[in-house]
Write an enzyme that holds these catalytic residues in place. Structure first.
Site, PDB file in Angstrom:
ATOM      1  NE  ARG A   1      -0.959   5.463 -10.087  1.00 43.19           N
ATOM      2  CZ  ARG A   1      -1.139   6.474  -9.216  1.00 43.19           C
ATOM      3  NH1 ARG A   1      -1.241   6.216  -7.926  1.00 43.19           N
ATOM      4  NH2 ARG A   1      -1.226   7.714  -9.632  1.00 43.19           N
ATOM      5  CG  ASP A   2       2.233  -2.642  -4.235  1.00 41.94           C
ATOM      6  OD1 ASP A   2       3.135  -2.604  -3.370  1.00 41.94           O
ATOM      7  OD2 ASP A   2       1.724  -3.715  -4.637  1.00 41.94           O
ATOM      8  CB  ILE A   3       1.970  -5.143  -9.041  1.00 41.18           C
ATOM      9  CG1 ILE A   3       1.449  -5.723 -10.338  1.00 41.18           C
ATOM     10  CG2 ILE A   3       2.242  -6.256  -8.029  1.00 41.18           C
ATOM     11  CD1 ILE A   3       2.480  -6.538 -11.113  1.00 41.18           C
TER      12      ILE A   3
ATOM     13  CG  ASN B   1       6.582  -4.163   5.270  1.00 35.45           C
ATOM     14  OD1 ASN B   1       6.063  -3.750   6.310  1.00 35.45           O
ATOM     15  ND2 ASN B   1       5.894  -4.311   4.154  1.00 35.45           N
TER      16      ASN B   1
ATOM     17  CB  VAL C   1      10.851  -6.646  -3.072  1.00 30.58           C
ATOM     18  CG1 VAL C   1      11.868  -6.258  -4.146  1.00 30.58           C
ATOM     19  CG2 VAL C   1       9.622  -7.280  -3.719  1.00 30.58           C
TER      20      VAL C   1
ATOM     21  CG  HIS D   1      10.184  -1.402  -1.085  1.00 30.46           C
ATOM     22  ND1 HIS D   1      11.086  -2.426  -0.955  1.00 30.46           N
ATOM     23  CD2 HIS D   1       9.008  -1.872  -0.602  1.00 30.46           C
ATOM     24  CE1 HIS D   1      10.488  -3.482  -0.427  1.00 30.46           C
ATOM     25  NE2 HIS D   1       9.223  -3.169  -0.191  1.00 30.46           N
TER      26      HIS D   1
ATOM     27  CG  HIS E   1       4.806  -0.370   1.245  1.00 31.42           C
ATOM     28  ND1 HIS E   1       4.152  -1.206   0.357  1.00 31.42           N
ATOM     29  CD2 HIS E   1       5.871  -1.076   1.708  1.00 31.42           C
ATOM     30  CE1 HIS E   1       4.793  -2.379   0.321  1.00 31.42           C
ATOM     31  NE2 HIS E   1       5.836  -2.319   1.119  1.00 31.42           N
TER      32      HIS E   1
HETATM   33  P1  5GP Z   1       7.425  -5.601   0.725  1.00 31.91           P
HETATM   34  O1  5GP Z   1       6.567  -6.814   0.961  1.00 31.91           O
HETATM   35  O2  5GP Z   1       8.835  -6.019   0.369  1.00 31.91           O
HETATM   36  O3  5GP Z   1       7.374  -4.575   1.808  1.00 31.91           O
HETATM   37  O4  5GP Z   1       6.806  -4.862  -0.525  1.00 31.91           O
HETATM   38  C1  5GP Z   1       6.940  -5.320  -1.832  1.00 31.91           C
HETATM   39  C2  5GP Z   1       5.791  -4.758  -2.622  1.00 31.91           C
HETATM   40  O5  5GP Z   1       6.108  -4.869  -3.985  1.00 31.91           O
HETATM   41  C3  5GP Z   1       4.453  -5.503  -2.416  1.00 31.91           C
HETATM   42  O6  5GP Z   1       3.484  -4.588  -1.937  1.00 31.91           O
HETATM   43  C4  5GP Z   1       4.121  -6.034  -3.801  1.00 31.91           C
HETATM   44  O7  5GP Z   1       2.741  -5.972  -4.105  1.00 31.91           O
HETATM   45  C5  5GP Z   1       4.940  -5.119  -4.704  1.00 31.91           C
HETATM   46  N1  5GP Z   1       5.363  -5.736  -5.937  1.00 31.91           N
HETATM   47  C6  5GP Z   1       5.857  -6.998  -6.107  1.00 31.91           C
HETATM   48  N2  5GP Z   1       6.167  -7.217  -7.391  1.00 31.91           N
HETATM   49  C7  5GP Z   1       5.850  -6.077  -8.060  1.00 31.91           C
HETATM   50  C8  5GP Z   1       5.953  -5.697  -9.439  1.00 31.91           C
HETATM   51  O8  5GP Z   1       6.379  -6.451 -10.319  1.00 31.91           O
HETATM   52  N3  5GP Z   1       5.521  -4.446  -9.767  1.00 31.91           N
HETATM   53  C9  5GP Z   1       5.021  -3.580  -8.814  1.00 31.91           C
HETATM   54  N4  5GP Z   1       4.636  -2.368  -9.244  1.00 31.91           N
HETATM   55  N5  5GP Z   1       4.922  -3.902  -7.509  1.00 31.91           N
HETATM   56  C10 5GP Z   1       5.330  -5.140  -7.141  1.00 31.91           C
END
Ligand code: 5GP
Ligand code: ZN
Length: 115
Positions: A30-32, A88, A97, A101, A103
């Site tokens: 689950r997203d944080i 993304n 990140v 991944h 979403h």
């Molecule tokens: P991006 O911005 O790279 O597409 O998505 C990265 C996602 O990772 C974001 O939606 C962010 O909320 C999530 N995220 C960042 N750090 C953590 C973490 O420590 N744990 C979890 N579960 N999600 C994280």
């Protein structure tokens, strides 16, 4: 595995996360910072920096991520109403990140075009 990669550290179990699926190639958490009632991240176990780095050896992995997304959507009760899968890529894509991944967002209607 890059030791400074957040998602590598989550996939390996070094850092905690709300994990809802794990198999030999895909881990789902689950997203944080959820942006919808259901916000799941489908992570590759293998460190790949982004979809821009996906190669011919990774096609099974990408298919597996989609199959797991479909399984989880049913389990989460969002398959009937629908959901959105988002990847993304890079700075303009909003990637924060650098580990592959996808979403999965659901539980509310999604706007189009995205912001
Ligand atoms: P991006 O911005 O790279 O597409 O998505 C990265 C996602 O990772 C974001 O939606 C962010 O909320 C999530 N995220 C960042 N750090 C953590 C973490 O420590 N744990 C979890 N579960 N999600 C994280
Ligand atoms: Zn990584």
């Amino acid at each position: 595995m890059p030791s400074d990669c957040l998602f590598c550290r989550i996939v390996s179990g070094e850092l905690p996360a709300a994990q809802i699926h794990a198999d030999e190639s895909v881990v789902a958490i689950r997203d944080i910072s959820p942006q919808a009632p259901t916000h799941i991240l489908l992570l590759s176990r293998k460190h790949i920096a982004s979809v821009g780095e996906v190669g011919p050896a990774d096609t099974d992995l990408m298919g597996r991520i989609c199959a797991v997304a479909a399984e989880l959507a049913t389990r989460e009760g969002i398959s009937q109403d629908g959901y959105r899968l988002v990847v993304n890529v890079g700075r303009n894509g909003g990637q924060t990140v650098d580990h592959l991944h996808v979403h999965m967002l659901g539980g509310r209607p999604m706007a189009w075009p995205p912001g």
